[in-house]
Design a protein around this motif. Structure first.
Motif, PDB file in Angstrom:
ATOM      1  N   ASP A 163       0.811  -1.216   0.000  1.00 28.90           N
ATOM      2  CA  ASP A 163       0.000   0.000   0.000  1.00 28.90           C
ATOM      3  C   ASP A 163       0.846   1.269   0.000  1.00 28.90           C
ATOM      4  OD1 ASP A 163      -2.307  -1.471  -0.067  1.00 28.90           O
ATOM      5  OD2 ASP A 163      -2.661  -1.395   2.097  1.00 28.90           O
ATOM      6  N   SER A 164       1.890   1.276  -0.800  1.00 30.09           N
ATOM      7  CA  SER A 164       2.777   2.447  -0.831  1.00 30.09           C
ATOM      8  C   SER A 164       2.055   3.696  -1.346  1.00 30.09           C
ATOM      9  CB  SER A 164       4.007   2.160  -1.695  1.00 30.09           C
ATOM     10  OG  SER A 164       3.625   1.808  -3.005  1.00 30.09           O
ATOM     11  N   GLU A 165       1.096   3.532  -2.252  1.00 33.76           N
ATOM     12  CA  GLU A 165       0.362   4.690  -2.762  1.00 33.76           C
ATOM     13  C   GLU A 165      -0.450   5.351  -1.650  1.00 33.76           C
ATOM     14  OE1 GLU A 165      -2.890   5.927  -6.240  1.00 33.76           O
ATOM     15  OE2 GLU A 165      -2.117   3.874  -6.116  1.00 33.76           O
ATOM     16  N   LEU A 166      -1.083   4.536  -0.833  1.00 33.55           N
ATOM     17  CA  LEU A 166      -1.839   5.056   0.305  1.00 33.55           C
ATOM     18  C   LEU A 166      -0.903   5.732   1.297  1.00 33.55           C
ATOM     19  CD1 LEU A 166      -4.449   5.305   1.959  1.00 33.55           C
ATOM     20  CD2 LEU A 166      -4.003   2.995   2.849  1.00 33.55           C
ATOM     21  N   ARG A 167       0.214   5.087   1.593  1.00 30.22           N
ATOM     22  CA  ARG A 167       1.197   5.667   2.523  1.00 30.22           C
ATOM     23  C   ARG A 167       1.732   6.998   1.993  1.00 30.22           C
ATOM     24  NH1 ARG A 167       6.637   4.234   3.093  1.00 30.22           N
ATOM     25  NH2 ARG A 167       6.621   4.458   0.821  1.00 30.22           N
ATOM     26  N   ASP A 168       2.026   7.062   0.702  1.00 30.34           N
ATOM     27  CA  ASP A 168       2.567   8.291   0.117  1.00 30.34           C
ATOM     28  C   ASP A 168       1.553   9.434   0.171  1.00 30.34           C
ATOM     29  OD1 ASP A 168       4.847   6.859  -0.397  1.00 30.34           O
ATOM     30  OD2 ASP A 168       4.474   6.627  -2.544  1.00 30.34           O
ATOM     31  N   ALA A 169       0.283   9.121  -0.084  1.00 35.75           N
ATOM     32  CA  ALA A 169      -0.760  10.145  -0.006  1.00 35.75           C
ATOM     33  C   ALA A 169      -0.907  10.638   1.430  1.00 35.75           C
ATOM     34  CB  ALA A 169      -2.083   9.576  -0.516  1.00 35.75           C
ATOM     35  N   PHE A 170      -0.802   9.730   2.379  1.00 32.56           N
ATOM     36  CA  PHE A 170      -0.859  10.085   3.790  1.00 32.56           C
ATOM     37  C   PHE A 170       0.303  11.006   4.146  1.00 32.56           C
ATOM     38  CE2 PHE A 170      -0.247   9.576   8.306  1.00 32.56           C
ATOM     39  CZ  PHE A 170      -1.519   9.388   8.832  1.00 32.56           C
ATOM     40  N   ASN A 171       1.488  10.663   3.660  1.00 31.50           N
ATOM     41  CA  ASN A 171       2.680  11.470   3.933  1.00 31.50           C
ATOM     42  C   ASN A 171       2.546  12.900   3.427  1.00 31.50           C
ATOM     43  OD1 ASN A 171       4.568  10.223   5.530  1.00 31.50           O
ATOM     44  ND2 ASN A 171       5.712   9.312   3.847  1.00 31.50           N
ATOM     45  N   VAL A 172       1.962  13.052   2.249  1.00 33.23           N
ATOM     46  CA  VAL A 172       1.781  14.403   1.699  1.00 33.23           C
ATOM     47  C   VAL A 172       0.988  15.265   2.673  1.00 33.23           C
ATOM     48  CG1 VAL A 172       0.609  15.729  -0.108  1.00 33.23           C
ATOM     49  CG2 VAL A 172       1.978  13.723  -0.731  1.00 33.23           C
ATOM     50  N   GLU A 173      -0.085  14.694   3.225  1.00 27.80           N
ATOM     51  CA  GLU A 173      -0.935  15.459   4.136  1.00 27.80           C
ATOM     52  C   GLU A 173      -0.246  15.735   5.464  1.00 27.80           C
ATOM     53  OE1 GLU A 173      -3.672  16.838   3.188  1.00 27.80           O
ATOM     54  OE2 GLU A 173      -3.527  15.881   1.223  1.00 27.80           O
ATOM     55  N   ILE A 174       0.477  14.751   5.994  1.00 23.38           N
ATOM     56  CA  ILE A 174       1.095  14.963   7.300  1.00 23.38           C
ATOM     57  C   ILE A 174       2.210  16.001   7.212  1.00 23.38           C
ATOM     58  CG2 ILE A 174       2.907  13.177   7.319  1.00 23.38           C
ATOM     59  CD1 ILE A 174       1.972  12.493  10.170  1.00 23.38           C
ATOM     60  N   HIS A 175       2.883  16.073   6.069  1.00 27.00           N
ATOM     61  CA  HIS A 175       3.918  17.093   5.904  1.00 27.00           C
ATOM     62  C   HIS A 175       3.317  18.482   5.783  1.00 27.00           C
ATOM     63  CE1 HIS A 175       7.694  14.884   5.880  1.00 27.00           C
ATOM     64  NE2 HIS A 175       7.051  13.897   5.271  1.00 27.00           N
ATOM     65  N   LYS A 176       2.179  18.590   5.169  1.00 27.91           N
ATOM     66  CA  LYS A 176       1.481  19.876   5.125  1.00 27.91           C
ATOM     67  C   LYS A 176       1.116  20.320   6.540  1.00 27.91           C
ATOM     68  CE  LYS A 176      -0.784  19.246   0.597  1.00 27.91           C
ATOM     69  NZ  LYS A 176      -2.112  19.024  -0.062  1.00 27.91           N
ATOM     70  N   MET A 177       0.656  19.383   7.346  1.00 28.10           N
ATOM     71  CA  MET A 177       0.238  19.690   8.708  1.00 28.10           C
ATOM     72  C   MET A 177       1.429  20.055   9.591  1.00 28.10           C
ATOM     73  SD  MET A 177      -2.612  16.682   9.087  1.00 28.10           S
ATOM     74  CE  MET A 177      -3.306  17.230  10.641  1.00 28.10           C
TER      75      MET A 177
END
Length: 303
Positions: A259-273
């Motif tokens: 699930d690297s695509e899901l993890r990568d999308a999650f990472n984008v949001e957490i870095h914004k936060m």
């Protein structure tokens, strides 16, 4: 609560079969009793394919949590909450998944349960380390954590590190399965002399009554549990030594390797936060301080 260590050099804690450490656990025991133990998630099979697209279609993501404050737990009102749960609610909503369904299980069952598709992501503030990274993939950590001691007021034995405990021959306690067991043993404390207690409250009581000189846990645990104590205090946070170097742990969300695509999308949001300060605003009510915000990456912690 307690952080997951790597093995120390001094007594190369390559123990033949290391005792299970609650937050340093790798694979743990078998997933808890199928449907009954895992609640509504049961043993349902999850379709393979694009997990992010599937979750958007289902509008629900199942979070594996360990029922541990302040990461993911049930509050006095009977609601699931915690820093990881509240963070998940925000991020997954932004990914188009409006409903989060926490699935409570034993900490030792989180990684097996994730890989057995009992839930979609581990949302339990899990420490990121090399061994776990061989089983799952992690988002970058939302926090970092140091250790702290609960001691008598005034810290009469001057205990500020595990080495101090050894030098003064202080009687030390920690929690069942805590990573601090490994840190203490690495510093030279005979494991058979460690007092293992149920939780930090029991540790506080043991310190206040004089049964032990010190209770070892995380900095977050220490400062929270002594708030109302007149007899005990928490020491200044410190980094345990691992192979002669200071060790700072970090906790984050875990995903299946596919699930690297899901993890990568999650990472984008957490870095914004992280950049906006929103992450800290979510974690602060659960006792986290600005000092526990981190720029560490999962890649660094996996090494």
């Amino acid at each position: 609560m307690a952080p997951p260590p790597e093995h120390h050099k001094k007594r190369t804690i390559k123990l033949p079969k290391p005792p299970i450490r609650r937050r340093s656990l790798l694979l743990g025991t078998a997933v808890l009793g199928a449907a009954g133990a895992l609640g509504t998630a049961g043993c349902s099979k999850v379709p393979t394919g694009d997990t992010l697209a599937r979750l958007k279609s289902q509008r629900t993501v199942r979070l594996g949590i360990a029922g541990e404050s302040p990461y993911g737990f049930i509050n006095d009102q009977g609601d699931f909450t915690g820093e990881a749960v509240e963070l998940a609610k925000v991020i997954f909503k932004r990914l188009g998944i409006g409903n989060v369904q926490p699935v409570a299980t034993d900490f030792s069952s989180l990684i097996p349960g994730l890989n057995a598709q009992q839930f979609d992501v581990v949302s339990a503030g899990m420490y990121i380390n090399k061994e776990r990274c061989q089983q799952v993939i992690f988002a970058d950590p939302e926090y970092q954590m140091l250790d702290s001691f609960i001691v008598r007021k005034g810290n009469p034995k001057g205990l500020h590190s595990y080495q101090d405990v050894v030098k003064t021959k202080a009687k030390i306690a920690t929690g069942s399965g805590y990573a601090e067991i490994d840190y203490a043993v690495a510093a030279g404390v005979p494991e058979k002399e460690l007092v293992i207690l149920q939780d930090p409250v029991a540790g506080l009581n043991a310190v206040e009554s004089g049964r032990v000189d010190v209770f070892a846990g995380t900095a977050l645990t220490g400062r929270d549990v002594v708030k109302k104590s007149r007899k005990a205090e928490a020491t200044k946070p410190f980094a345990p030594l691992v192979d002669g170097k200071k060790k700072v742990d970090g906790g984050g969300f875990a995903f299946r390797p596919t699930d690297s695509e899901l993890r990568d999308a999650f990472n984008v949001e957490i870095h914004k936060m992280k950049k906006s300060g929103e992450l800290f605003r979510i974690l602060k009510p659960f006792g986290f301080t600005q000092a526990e915000m981190t720029t560490l990456t999962a890649e660094e912690l996996c090494k």
